[in-house]
Write a protein that holds these residues in place. Structure first.
Motif, PDB file in Angstrom:
ATOM      1  N   ARG A 156      -5.243  56.479  77.352  1.00  0.00           N
ATOM      2  CA  ARG A 156      -6.458  56.339  76.567  1.00  0.00           C
ATOM      3  C   ARG A 156      -6.826  54.851  76.450  1.00  0.00           C
ATOM      4  NH1 ARG A 156      -7.542  57.708  70.581  1.00  0.00           N
ATOM      5  NH2 ARG A 156      -9.068  59.345  70.882  1.00  0.00           N
ATOM      6  N   VAL A 157      -8.113  54.588  76.471  1.00  0.00           N
ATOM      7  CA  VAL A 157      -8.610  53.230  76.231  1.00  0.00           C
ATOM      8  C   VAL A 157      -9.680  53.348  75.149  1.00  0.00           C
ATOM      9  CG1 VAL A 157      -9.744  51.221  77.253  1.00  0.00           C
ATOM     10  CG2 VAL A 157      -8.305  52.671  78.683  1.00  0.00           C
ATOM     11  N   MET A 158      -9.560  52.538  74.109  1.00  0.00           N
ATOM     12  CA  MET A 158     -10.587  52.535  73.046  1.00  0.00           C
ATOM     13  C   MET A 158     -11.006  51.090  72.844  1.00  0.00           C
ATOM     14  SD  MET A 158      -9.900  55.086  69.925  1.00  0.00           S
ATOM     15  CE  MET A 158      -8.514  54.278  69.166  1.00  0.00           C
ATOM     16  N   GLY A 159     -12.296  50.823  73.009  1.00  0.00           N
ATOM     17  CA  GLY A 159     -12.688  49.428  72.914  1.00  0.00           C
ATOM     18  C   GLY A 159     -13.901  49.179  72.054  1.00  0.00           C
ATOM     19  N   LYS A 250     -17.071  51.794  63.581  1.00  0.00           N
ATOM     20  CA  LYS A 250     -17.163  50.907  64.744  1.00  0.00           C
ATOM     21  C   LYS A 250     -17.836  51.654  65.883  1.00  0.00           C
ATOM     22  CE  LYS A 250     -14.738  47.353  63.179  1.00  0.00           C
ATOM     23  NZ  LYS A 250     -15.437  46.070  62.941  1.00  0.00           N
ATOM     24  N   LEU A 251     -18.571  50.940  66.722  1.00  0.00           N
ATOM     25  CA  LEU A 251     -19.080  51.563  67.947  1.00  0.00           C
ATOM     26  C   LEU A 251     -17.947  51.465  68.969  1.00  0.00           C
ATOM     27  CD1 LEU A 251     -21.615  52.827  69.375  1.00  0.00           C
ATOM     28  CD2 LEU A 251     -21.909  50.588  70.443  1.00  0.00           C
ATOM     29  N   LEU A 252     -17.339  52.606  69.292  1.00  0.00           N
ATOM     30  CA  LEU A 252     -16.199  52.587  70.216  1.00  0.00           C
ATOM     31  C   LEU A 252     -16.578  53.141  71.576  1.00  0.00           C
ATOM     32  CD1 LEU A 252     -13.038  53.703  68.175  1.00  0.00           C
ATOM     33  CD2 LEU A 252     -14.006  51.420  68.491  1.00  0.00           C
ATOM     34  N   ALA A 253     -16.026  52.508  72.604  1.00  0.00           N
ATOM     35  CA  ALA A 253     -16.074  53.045  73.967  1.00  0.00           C
ATOM     36  C   ALA A 253     -14.708  53.666  74.197  1.00  0.00           C
ATOM     37  CB  ALA A 253     -16.324  51.920  74.960  1.00  0.00           C
ATOM     38  N   ILE A 254     -14.693  54.967  74.452  1.00  0.00           N
ATOM     39  CA  ILE A 254     -13.416  55.683  74.566  1.00  0.00           C
ATOM     40  C   ILE A 254     -13.332  56.365  75.940  1.00  0.00           C
ATOM     41  CG2 ILE A 254     -11.969  57.523  73.587  1.00  0.00           C
ATOM     42  CD1 ILE A 254     -13.474  57.068  70.909  1.00  0.00           C
ATOM     43  N   ALA A 255     -12.232  56.114  76.637  1.00  0.00           N
ATOM     44  CA  ALA A 255     -11.983  56.825  77.899  1.00  0.00           C
ATOM     45  C   ALA A 255     -10.599  57.428  77.762  1.00  0.00           C
ATOM     46  CB  ALA A 255     -12.031  55.859  79.075  1.00  0.00           C
ATOM     47  N   GLU A 256     -10.495  58.753  77.933  1.00  0.00           N
ATOM     48  CA  GLU A 256      -9.185  59.375  77.723  1.00  0.00           C
ATOM     49  C   GLU A 256      -8.923  60.500  78.703  1.00  0.00           C
ATOM     50  OE1 GLU A 256      -9.254  60.728  73.662  1.00  0.00           O
ATOM     51  OE2 GLU A 256     -11.081  61.870  74.006  1.00  0.00           O
ATOM     52  N   ALA A 257      -7.616  60.654  79.010  1.00  0.00           N
ATOM     53  CA  ALA A 257      -7.195  61.760  79.868  1.00  0.00           C
ATOM     54  C   ALA A 257      -7.087  62.988  78.980  1.00  0.00           C
ATOM     55  CB  ALA A 257      -5.846  61.424  80.481  1.00  0.00           C
ATOM     56  N   ASN A 258      -7.608  64.109  79.443  1.00  0.00           N
ATOM     57  CA  ASN A 258      -7.522  65.338  78.649  1.00  0.00           C
ATOM     58  C   ASN A 258      -6.225  66.091  78.941  1.00  0.00           C
ATOM     59  OD1 ASN A 258      -9.991  64.837  77.404  1.00  0.00           O
ATOM     60  ND2 ASN A 258     -11.108  65.650  79.162  1.00  0.00           N
ATOM     61  N   GLU A 259      -5.909  67.036  78.051  1.00  0.00           N
ATOM     62  CA  GLU A 259      -4.619  67.735  78.153  1.00  0.00           C
ATOM     63  C   GLU A 259      -4.472  68.553  79.432  1.00  0.00           C
ATOM     64  OE1 GLU A 259      -4.075  69.878  74.512  1.00  0.00           O
ATOM     65  OE2 GLU A 259      -3.677  68.025  73.384  1.00  0.00           O
ATOM     66  N   ASP A 260      -5.592  68.959  80.041  1.00  0.00           N
ATOM     67  CA  ASP A 260      -5.519  69.768  81.268  1.00  0.00           C
ATOM     68  C   ASP A 260      -4.979  68.989  82.466  1.00  0.00           C
ATOM     69  OD1 ASP A 260      -7.618  68.125  82.012  1.00  0.00           O
ATOM     70  OD2 ASP A 260      -9.170  69.615  81.673  1.00  0.00           O
ATOM     71  N   GLY A 261      -4.865  67.652  82.323  1.00  0.00           N
ATOM     72  CA  GLY A 261      -4.328  66.831  83.409  1.00  0.00           C
ATOM     73  C   GLY A 261      -5.295  66.643  84.573  1.00  0.00           C
ATOM     74  N   GLU A 262      -6.466  67.227  84.483  1.00  0.00           N
ATOM     75  CA  GLU A 262      -7.420  67.154  85.607  1.00  0.00           C
ATOM     76  C   GLU A 262      -8.715  66.457  85.235  1.00  0.00           C
ATOM     77  OE1 GLU A 262      -8.112  71.170  86.753  1.00  0.00           O
ATOM     78  OE2 GLU A 262      -6.117  71.402  87.627  1.00  0.00           O
ATOM     79  N   HIS A 277      -6.231  50.626  61.024  1.00  0.00           N
ATOM     80  CA  HIS A 277      -6.135  50.615  62.490  1.00  0.00           C
ATOM     81  C   HIS A 277      -6.385  49.190  62.994  1.00  0.00           C
ATOM     82  CE1 HIS A 277      -7.005  51.459  66.720  1.00  0.00           C
ATOM     83  NE2 HIS A 277      -6.480  52.654  66.540  1.00  0.00           N
ATOM     84  N   PRO A 278      -5.644  48.742  64.037  1.00  0.00           N
ATOM     85  CA  PRO A 278      -5.852  47.367  64.540  1.00  0.00           C
ATOM     86  C   PRO A 278      -7.315  47.075  64.895  1.00  0.00           C
ATOM     87  CG  PRO A 278      -3.927  48.349  65.588  1.00  0.00           C
ATOM     88  CD  PRO A 278      -4.538  49.429  64.734  1.00  0.00           C
ATOM     89  N   VAL A 289      -9.925  45.571  73.039  1.00  0.00           N
ATOM     90  CA  VAL A 289      -9.677  46.803  73.789  1.00  0.00           C
ATOM     91  C   VAL A 289      -8.251  47.249  73.495  1.00  0.00           C
ATOM     92  CG1 VAL A 289      -9.703  47.930  76.040  1.00  0.00           C
ATOM     93  CG2 VAL A 289     -11.281  46.035  75.592  1.00  0.00           C
ATOM     94  N   PHE A 290      -8.144  48.478  73.010  1.00  0.00           N
ATOM     95  CA  PHE A 290      -6.871  49.068  72.599  1.00  0.00           C
ATOM     96  C   PHE A 290      -6.480  50.068  73.694  1.00  0.00           C
ATOM     97  CE2 PHE A 290      -4.394  52.055  69.915  1.00  0.00           C
ATOM     98  CZ  PHE A 290      -3.603  51.160  69.214  1.00  0.00           C
ATOM     99  N   VAL A 291      -5.327  49.833  74.319  1.00  0.00           N
ATOM    100  CA  VAL A 291      -4.927  50.675  75.455  1.00  0.00           C
ATOM    101  C   VAL A 291      -3.642  51.411  75.100  1.00  0.00           C
ATOM    102  CG1 VAL A 291      -4.430  50.688  77.938  1.00  0.00           C
ATOM    103  CG2 VAL A 291      -5.877  48.886  76.988  1.00  0.00           C
ATOM    104  N   GLU A 292      -3.627  52.721  75.344  1.00  0.00           N
ATOM    105  CA  GLU A 292      -2.420  53.522  75.105  1.00  0.00           C
ATOM    106  C   GLU A 292      -1.884  53.984  76.453  1.00  0.00           C
ATOM    107  OE1 GLU A 292      -3.278  56.670  72.213  1.00  0.00           O
ATOM    108  OE2 GLU A 292      -4.800  55.351  71.383  1.00  0.00           O
ATOM    109  N   CYS A 293      -0.614  53.614  76.738  1.00  0.00           N
ATOM    110  CA  CYS A 293      -0.010  53.949  78.036  1.00  0.00           C
ATOM    111  C   CYS A 293       1.232  54.792  77.822  1.00  0.00           C
ATOM    112  CB  CYS A 293       0.422  52.684  78.762  1.00  0.00           C
ATOM    113  SG  CYS A 293      -0.924  51.599  79.166  1.00  0.00           S
ATOM    114  N   GLU A 294       1.586  55.541  78.845  1.00  0.00           N
ATOM    115  CA  GLU A 294       2.766  56.417  78.773  1.00  0.00           C
ATOM    116  C   GLU A 294       4.032  55.590  78.496  1.00  0.00           C
ATOM    117  OE1 GLU A 294       3.470  59.879  81.713  1.00  0.00           O
ATOM    118  OE2 GLU A 294       4.706  58.223  82.410  1.00  0.00           O
ATOM    119  N   SER A 295       4.251  54.504  79.230  1.00  0.00           N
ATOM    120  CA  SER A 295       5.494  53.735  79.075  1.00  0.00           C
ATOM    121  C   SER A 295       5.321  52.500  78.204  1.00  0.00           C
ATOM    122  CB  SER A 295       6.007  53.302  80.451  1.00  0.00           C
ATOM    123  OG  SER A 295       6.123  54.414  81.288  1.00  0.00           O
TER     124      SER A 295
END
Ligand code: NAP
Ligand code: HSE
Length: 433
Positions: A156-159, A250-262, A277-278, A289-295
């Motif tokens: 997920r990316v939230m900016g 806040k006006l956020l730009a959000i890009a996220e992977a959905n649970e379906d994986g597709e 929240h930061p 820009v706040f980035v959430e990564c698997e690792s």
């Protein structure tokens, strides 16, 4: 001093707010930039609309009104495009690359519309195309996404990627200003354009969201794939209620992977986030820009997202990167769209919502409203009621629900006898304590 006596000849398209700072800093910091690049960086031509305009600190003999002469000049190795807009910038960049020139651009609108055509063209022409300045100005975010985080999975990316709207929302939150007066202030300070539509209606943030989503999910994303709502409907009341409930808008730009994986969702809209929240601490015209990564987990990139000098910093960083690549006979990393994620419609989004409505202050109101939520399978987290004489305001905060279920709920609330009208519906992100 420049290594190996190499020279990189630079041409520019545009010399406005950003370009004039790039040109000034290129001249003022020539020695340092050359030493860091391993090549002498020489600014040789600048195309503008008005070549006679006085531009302090930049030699007047560099200016021309002939845009083509920059992209076709065999003596120019690299073109910096800071004129903005789609046409003629689009064809000029393609032409520069076909003619073997590396390109550095800050043009988010163009990249969000024709980015993948340009990336493929740079591959074909074997030239670099760098564009760090196109998203969040001075903040290094695109190369960290494309290089440092390329071994991870971005979830997920939230900016906060538009300085003008963040300035307006900050003033509304901190001083109780109306949207109109905060916008006037932003214009007076030079943050907002004379025509601020692209900022306040979210087009600028949507372009940046498309670029971020493409890099994060290795997918061809363009501006038309982004769901967009601006901040013009946000009222001083919305801000004040949010504040009382421990949120900020806040006006956020959000890009996220959905649970379906597709599929992925890419959206820009006003968002309630907890004041803890930061991103809530990002004030005035700053971006983050706040980035959430698997690792890697959560990361936040923060700084100045607009303005001539901050944006010029990102452009000069790109310039030095291209010069170093050329010294080594190599190219920078190219974009990949191998994942081919599908873009899910906004109706498939699952998030929390805050719904404000004016209701009659009579027995049974709460039950009738709760029934509508239950009938649409939207679970309520909290309800708050403020008395207003014979009327009352209800503010319902939901658990995560599907956007389509929420839309159906709102439609039914609007025709309920006990509800006078639904005042606002705002999506909620971040962990609620
Ligand atoms: P700007 O102040 O409007 O400057 C545009 C420049 O391009 C001017 O020098 C203008 O010439 C020239 N130009 C425009 N159209 C032209 C045409 N058809 N023919 C010849 N010259 C033309 O724009 P800016 O704010 O510097 O923005 C430049 C780019 O950077 C845009 O893509 C923008 O989105 C991006 N960007 C800007 C910021 C920011 O804070 N401003 C931040 C990040 C990215 P004249 O000077 O003769 O009018
Ligand atoms: N108008 C933009 C903003 C400029 O306010 O953030 C930077 O892209």
């Amino acid at each position: 001093m420049a290594a190996n006596g190499k020279t990189l000849r630079v041409g520019m398209l545009g010399c406005g707010i950003v370009g004039s700072e790039v040109a000034r800093l290129l001249v003022a910091n020539a020695e340092d930039l050359s030493a860091r690049s391993g090549a002498k960086l020489e600014l040789v031509k600048i195309a503008v609309r008005d070549a006679k305009k006085v531009r302090p600190g930049i030699p007047s003999d560099l200016f021309t009104t002939d845009l083509k002469s920059v992209v076709e000049d065999p003596n120019i190795d690299l073109v910096i495009e800071v004129m903005g807009g789609i046409d003629p910038a689009h064809q000029l960049i393609l032409s520069a690359m076909k003619n073997g020139k590396a390109v550095v651009t800050a043009n988010k609108a163009l990249l969000a519309k024709h980015g993948w055509e340009l990336f493929h063209a740079s591959d074909e022409a074997d030239v670099d195309l760098y564009y760090e300045a196109a998203v969040a100005g001075a903040i290094p975010i695109l190369r960290p996404m494309a290089e440092s985080l390329v071994g991870d999975h971005v979830e997920r990316v939230m900016g906060i990627v538009n300085g003008t709207t963040n300035y307006i929302l900050t003033k509304m939150d901190e001083t109780g200003a109306t949207f109109e007066s905060a916008l006037k202030e932003a214009q007076a300070l030079g943050y907002a354009e004379a025509d601020p539509t692209a900022d306040v209606e979210g087009f600028d943030a949507a372009a940046k969201a498309a670029i971020l989503a493409g890099l994060a999910f290795h997918t061809d994303v363009s501006d038309v794939d982004v769901y967009r709502e601006g901040i013009t409907a946000i009222t001083a009341d919305d801000i004040s209620v949010a504040k009382q409930m421990g949120f900020t808008i806040k006006l956020l730009a959000i890009a996220e992977a959905n649970e379906d994986g597709e599929t992925i969702t890419v959206r820009v809209h006003p968002t309630l986030i907890p004041r803890t929240h930061p991103l809530a601490a990002v004030r005035e015209a700053f971006n983050a820009v706040f980035v959430e990564c698997e690792s890697a987990g959560e990361l936040m990139f923060y700084g100045r997202g607009a303005g001539g000098t901050p944006t010029a910093s990102a452009i000069l960083g790109d310039l030095v990167a291209v010069a170093r690549n050329r010294n080594e006979g190599s190219l920078g990393p190219t974009e990949t769209d191998y994942a081919h994620m599908k873009i899910a419609p906004i109706s498939a989004t699952r998030t929390r919502y805050s719904i404000r409505m004016d209701v009659q202050d009579i027995p049974g109101v709460l039950a009738s409203v709760a029934n509508v939520f239950a009938a649409n399978d939207v679970s309520i987290l909290t309800v708050r009621q403020d008395g207003r004489g014979p009327d009352a305001e209800l503010i319902v905060l939901t658990h995560p629900a599907n956007e389509s279920a929420l839309a159906a709920t709102v439609k039914q609330l609007e025709v309920l006898n006990t509800v006078k009208h639904v005042t606002s519906v705002i999506r909620v992100e971040g962990t609620i304590a």
